[in-house]
Every structure is written in structure tokens, then in C-alpha cells.
Write a protein that holds these residues in place. Structure first.
Motif, short mmCIF file in Angstrom:
data_model
loop_
_atom_site.label_atom_id
_atom_site.label_comp_id
_atom_site.label_asym_id
_atom_site.label_seq_id
_atom_site.Cartn_x
_atom_site.Cartn_y
_atom_site.Cartn_z
N LEU A 11 0.84 -1.19 0.00
CA LEU A 11 0.00 0.00 0.00
C LEU A 11 0.88 1.24 0.00
N ARG A 38 0.84 -5.15 -15.80
CA ARG A 38 -0.07 -4.97 -14.67
C ARG A 38 -1.51 -5.22 -15.11
N ALA A 40 -5.33 -4.35 -13.64
CA ALA A 40 -6.24 -3.72 -12.70
C ALA A 40 -7.53 -4.52 -12.64
N PRO A 87 -3.41 6.77 -7.91
CA PRO A 87 -4.42 5.72 -7.66
C PRO A 87 -4.64 4.81 -8.87
N ASP A 89 -2.53 3.59 -10.70
CA ASP A 89 -1.46 2.58 -10.77
C ASP A 89 -1.83 1.32 -9.98
N THR A 90 -2.93 1.37 -9.27
CA THR A 90 -3.38 0.21 -8.49
C THR A 90 -3.65 -0.97 -9.41
N GLN A 111 0.59 -7.34 -5.50
CA GLN A 111 -0.46 -6.33 -5.48
C GLN A 111 0.11 -4.97 -5.10
N VAL A 112 -0.21 -3.97 -5.89
CA VAL A 112 0.13 -2.58 -5.58
C VAL A 112 -1.18 -1.81 -5.44
N THR A 113 -1.34 -1.18 -4.30
CA THR A 113 -2.53 -0.37 -4.04
C THR A 113 -2.09 1.04 -3.69
N VAL A 114 -2.60 2.00 -4.43
CA VAL A 114 -2.27 3.40 -4.19
C VAL A 114 -3.54 4.10 -3.72
N SER A 115 -3.53 4.50 -2.48
CA SER A 115 -4.73 5.08 -1.90
C SER A 115 -4.37 5.93 -0.69
#
Length: 116
Positions: A11, A38, A40, A87, A89-90, A111-115
Motif C-alpha cells: 500500500l 499490470r 487492474a 491511484p 497505478d493500483t 499487489q500494488v494499491t495506491v490510496s
């Protein structure tokens, strides 16, 4: 034995950074061009970046200037430094040879989460 092991996701805050790593077996690395992809939620897997054996890099327009791909040809590893994360890029990030079709072997991804 085919092996692709991605790590380093997590995250991140918008504007933050993450560095992804990929350990690839020699049977895949020998293709000389390695890439990051990637996927999504609800979307197809997309190309992110690639690197040739001589270090030439290419990026998708959406990440150019923010992401940097690199490789350690001795250790059969590929890296993706992601800066100024957004975001959008999630996604789940994967590495593989380039090009690679959906019908080929893929690792579990990271997993990449941008938030915020």
C-alpha cells in the motif's frame, strides 16, 4: 523449471514510491527482453515497461517519467522502481519475458494499491 516470483508490492500513498522485484528462472531470462505488466480489477493485463539485455528500456506512456525498469543479468532479476504513484497505478504487477501471451506461464504477481 520455469519460475517467476514477484515481490515488493503493498500500500502506498499517492505521490509515494515502491520498488518491485522479480526473480526469474534462466529459462525465461534467456529471452533477453524482460517486461513488467499490470492488471487492474476488471481489466486486461497491460504492458508497463521492458528492458533488453543491453539495457535499452521502453515504457508505457502512462508510466513514462515515473517508473524505472532495471535488471541484474547475473542474478536473473528484474526491478521496477515506481515513483509519483497515482491511484490509477493500483493493480497486480507481473514480470515476464517480452512479449508474453496470456497462454504462457505467469507468476502470482504482487499487489500494488495506491490510496490515501
Amino acid at each position: 523449471q520455469v519460475q517467476l516470483v514477484e515481490s515488493g508490492g503493498g500500500l502506498a500513498l499517492p505521490g509515494g514510491s515502491l520498488r518491485l522485484s522479480c526473480a526469474a528462472s534462466g529459462s525465461i531470462f534467456r529471452f533477453f527482453v524482460m517486461g513488467w505488466y499490470r492488471q487492474a480489477p476488471g481489466k486486461e493485463r497491460d504492458f508497463v515497461a521492458r528492458i533488453t539485455s543491453d539495457g535499452t528500456t521502453t515504457y508505457a506512456g502512462s508510466v513514462k517519467g515515473r517508473f524505472t525498469i532495471s535488471a541484474d543479468n547475473v542474478k536473473n532479476m528484474v526491478f521496477l522502481q515506481m515513483n509519483s504513484l497515482k491511484p490509477e497505478d493500483t493493480a497486480v504487477y507481473y514480470c515476464n519475458k517480452y512479449p508474453a501471451s496470456n497462454w504462457e506461464f505467469w507468476g502470482q504477481g504482487t499487489q500494488v494499491t495506491v490510496s490515501s
